[in-house]
Design a protein around this motif. Sequence first.
Motif, PDB file in Angstrom:
ATOM      1  N   PRO A  69       5.392 -26.912  39.956  1.00 14.05           N
ATOM      2  CA  PRO A  69       6.657 -26.154  39.999  1.00 14.05           C
ATOM      3  C   PRO A  69       6.508 -24.683  39.622  1.00 14.05           C
ATOM      4  O   PRO A  69       7.053 -23.803  40.292  1.00 14.05           O
ATOM      5  CB  PRO A  69       7.547 -26.908  38.993  1.00 14.05           C
ATOM      6  N   VAL A  70       5.758 -24.414  38.551  1.00 15.79           N
ATOM      7  CA  VAL A  70       5.612 -23.006  38.148  1.00 15.79           C
ATOM      8  C   VAL A  70       4.742 -22.251  39.145  1.00 15.79           C
ATOM      9  O   VAL A  70       4.982 -21.068  39.425  1.00 15.79           O
ATOM     10  CB  VAL A  70       5.059 -22.897  36.713  1.00 15.79           C
ATOM     11  N   ALA A  71       3.742 -22.923  39.719  1.00 17.41           N
ATOM     12  CA  ALA A  71       2.917 -22.280  40.744  1.00 17.41           C
ATOM     13  C   ALA A  71       3.768 -21.931  41.965  1.00 17.41           C
ATOM     14  O   ALA A  71       3.598 -20.858  42.559  1.00 17.41           O
ATOM     15  CB  ALA A  71       1.765 -23.199  41.146  1.00 17.41           C
ATOM     16  N   PHE A  72       4.674 -22.819  42.332  1.00 13.01           N
ATOM     17  CA  PHE A  72       5.573 -22.574  43.460  1.00 13.01           C
ATOM     18  C   PHE A  72       6.410 -21.318  43.214  1.00 13.01           C
ATOM     19  O   PHE A  72       6.530 -20.448  44.088  1.00 13.01           O
ATOM     20  CB  PHE A  72       6.478 -23.790  43.660  1.00 13.01           C
ATOM     21  N   LEU A  73       6.966 -21.206  42.019  1.00  7.70           N
ATOM     22  CA  LEU A  73       7.786 -20.034  41.688  1.00  7.70           C
ATOM     23  C   LEU A  73       6.945 -18.760  41.607  1.00  7.70           C
ATOM     24  O   LEU A  73       7.385 -17.688  42.015  1.00  7.70           O
ATOM     25  CB  LEU A  73       8.512 -20.267  40.363  1.00  7.70           C
ATOM     26  N   MET A  74       5.723 -18.884  41.084  1.00  3.13           N
ATOM     27  CA  MET A  74       4.863 -17.707  40.926  1.00  3.13           C
ATOM     28  C   MET A  74       4.364 -17.155  42.261  1.00  3.13           C
ATOM     29  O   MET A  74       3.860 -16.033  42.320  1.00  3.13           O
ATOM     30  CB  MET A  74       3.668 -18.059  40.028  1.00  3.13           C
ATOM     31  N   GLY A  75       4.518 -17.924  43.320  1.00  2.00           N
ATOM     32  CA  GLY A  75       4.147 -17.432  44.639  1.00  2.00           C
ATOM     33  C   GLY A  75       5.193 -16.541  45.279  1.00  2.00           C
ATOM     34  O   GLY A  75       4.922 -15.892  46.300  1.00  2.00           O
ATOM     35  N   MET A  76       6.383 -16.461  44.692  1.00  4.82           N
ATOM     36  CA  MET A  76       7.484 -15.735  45.316  1.00  4.82           C
ATOM     37  C   MET A  76       7.551 -14.236  45.008  1.00  4.82           C
ATOM     38  O   MET A  76       7.921 -13.440  45.886  1.00  4.82           O
ATOM     39  CB  MET A  76       8.815 -16.380  44.929  1.00  4.82           C
ATOM     40  N   PRO A  77       7.233 -13.798  43.800  1.00  2.00           N
ATOM     41  CA  PRO A  77       7.440 -12.370  43.490  1.00  2.00           C
ATOM     42  C   PRO A  77       6.656 -11.400  44.361  1.00  2.00           C
ATOM     43  O   PRO A  77       7.160 -10.316  44.681  1.00  2.00           O
ATOM     44  CB  PRO A  77       6.994 -12.275  42.019  1.00  2.00           C
ATOM     45  N   PHE A  78       5.429 -11.735  44.753  1.00  2.16           N
ATOM     46  CA  PHE A  78       4.626 -10.794  45.536  1.00  2.16           C
ATOM     47  C   PHE A  78       5.227 -10.535  46.916  1.00  2.16           C
ATOM     48  O   PHE A  78       5.512  -9.385  47.258  1.00  2.16           O
ATOM     49  CB  PHE A  78       3.188 -11.310  45.655  1.00  2.16           C
ATOM     50  N   PRO A  79       5.450 -11.569  47.758  1.00  2.72           N
ATOM     51  CA  PRO A  79       6.009 -11.280  49.088  1.00  2.72           C
ATOM     52  C   PRO A  79       7.432 -10.747  49.048  1.00  2.72           C
ATOM     53  O   PRO A  79       7.831  -9.973  49.924  1.00  2.72           O
ATOM     54  CB  PRO A  79       5.945 -12.631  49.805  1.00  2.72           C
ATOM     55  N   THR A  80       8.195 -11.150  48.031  1.00  3.90           N
ATOM     56  CA  THR A  80       9.567 -10.652  47.924  1.00  3.90           C
ATOM     57  C   THR A  80       9.583  -9.141  47.721  1.00  3.90           C
ATOM     58  O   THR A  80      10.360  -8.416  48.342  1.00  3.90           O
ATOM     59  CB  THR A  80      10.299 -11.339  46.761  1.00  3.90           C
ATOM     60  N   ALA A  81       8.691  -8.643  46.866  1.00  6.44           N
ATOM     61  CA  ALA A  81       8.657  -7.203  46.591  1.00  6.44           C
ATOM     62  C   ALA A  81       8.042  -6.410  47.726  1.00  6.44           C
ATOM     63  O   ALA A  81       8.352  -5.227  47.890  1.00  6.44           O
ATOM     64  CB  ALA A  81       7.894  -6.947  45.298  1.00  6.44           C
ATOM     65  N   LEU A  82       7.156  -7.032  48.504  1.00  9.37           N
ATOM     66  CA  LEU A  82       6.564  -6.305  49.638  1.00  9.37           C
ATOM     67  C   LEU A  82       7.632  -5.805  50.605  1.00  9.37           C
ATOM     68  O   LEU A  82       7.442  -4.799  51.278  1.00  9.37           O
ATOM     69  CB  LEU A  82       5.567  -7.201  50.377  1.00  9.37           C
ATOM     70  N   LYS A  83       8.745  -6.528  50.672  1.00 12.52           N
ATOM     71  CA  LYS A  83       9.825  -6.111  51.566  1.00 12.52           C
ATOM     72  C   LYS A  83      10.568  -4.882  51.058  1.00 12.52           C
ATOM     73  O   LYS A  83      11.306  -4.253  51.806  1.00 12.52           O
ATOM     74  CB  LYS A  83      10.820  -7.261  51.737  1.00 12.52           C
TER      75      LYS A  83
END
Length: 216
Positions: A134-148
């Motif tokens: 679960p935490v790995a799943f959440l930790m995958g989101m900040p990088f691509p979200t900010a790239l936008k």
Amino acid sequence: FLLWFLFVQALMATMLFVIAPLLPFRRFKARKAVVGYFFFIGLGFILVEVALIQKLAFLLGNITISASLVLFTMLVFSGAGALSSTRLGKLSIVVPAICLMLLLYSLILQRLISSLLGLPIAAKWLIVIALFAPVAFLMGMPFPTALKQISEREVPWAFAVNGAASVLGSVLAIIIASEVGYYAVFVAAAVCYFLAYLGFLRLSGQRNKADSSYEA
């Protein structure tokens, strides 16, 4: 001494090859939010990864099995999180959830490992995956979200800073664990994600200001 030497060496290389090229062109001020954000999410991610590999080696029997299982869990589920970031990547929810989970791990991980020592190895593998997916799943989101939120010119800097933070963090995690304890590594990772979120707010503010100027 060797760990500190490696850390200082990596820090100097980061300053020389990542930060220094920004300074002569007066671009650091404009891009420091980008540098800070991607640095802290890279640092937080690698702190968690290294701490788990080291800490779970005692539970799983040796460092090779621990590294394989942690890397499998972190990379597969963070990749799934990155793919889901378009629909679910609301950082005002994701980042506080990451911070809370990391703080929880810092409190319970040692006792949890002790309670699982008597289980069969296959059961340990499944429990480890279930606990940290679960935490790995959440930790995958900040990088691509900010790239936008950043321009095309800033994307290479984002990858460079993130990669440099991963090198620094891999050594820093062992230093913190040796000096304070592994629980402190998870606390430090939570602080990194919180600081990254503050950087994201600044990035969003800059983008909104730029959009307003463009419309005007």
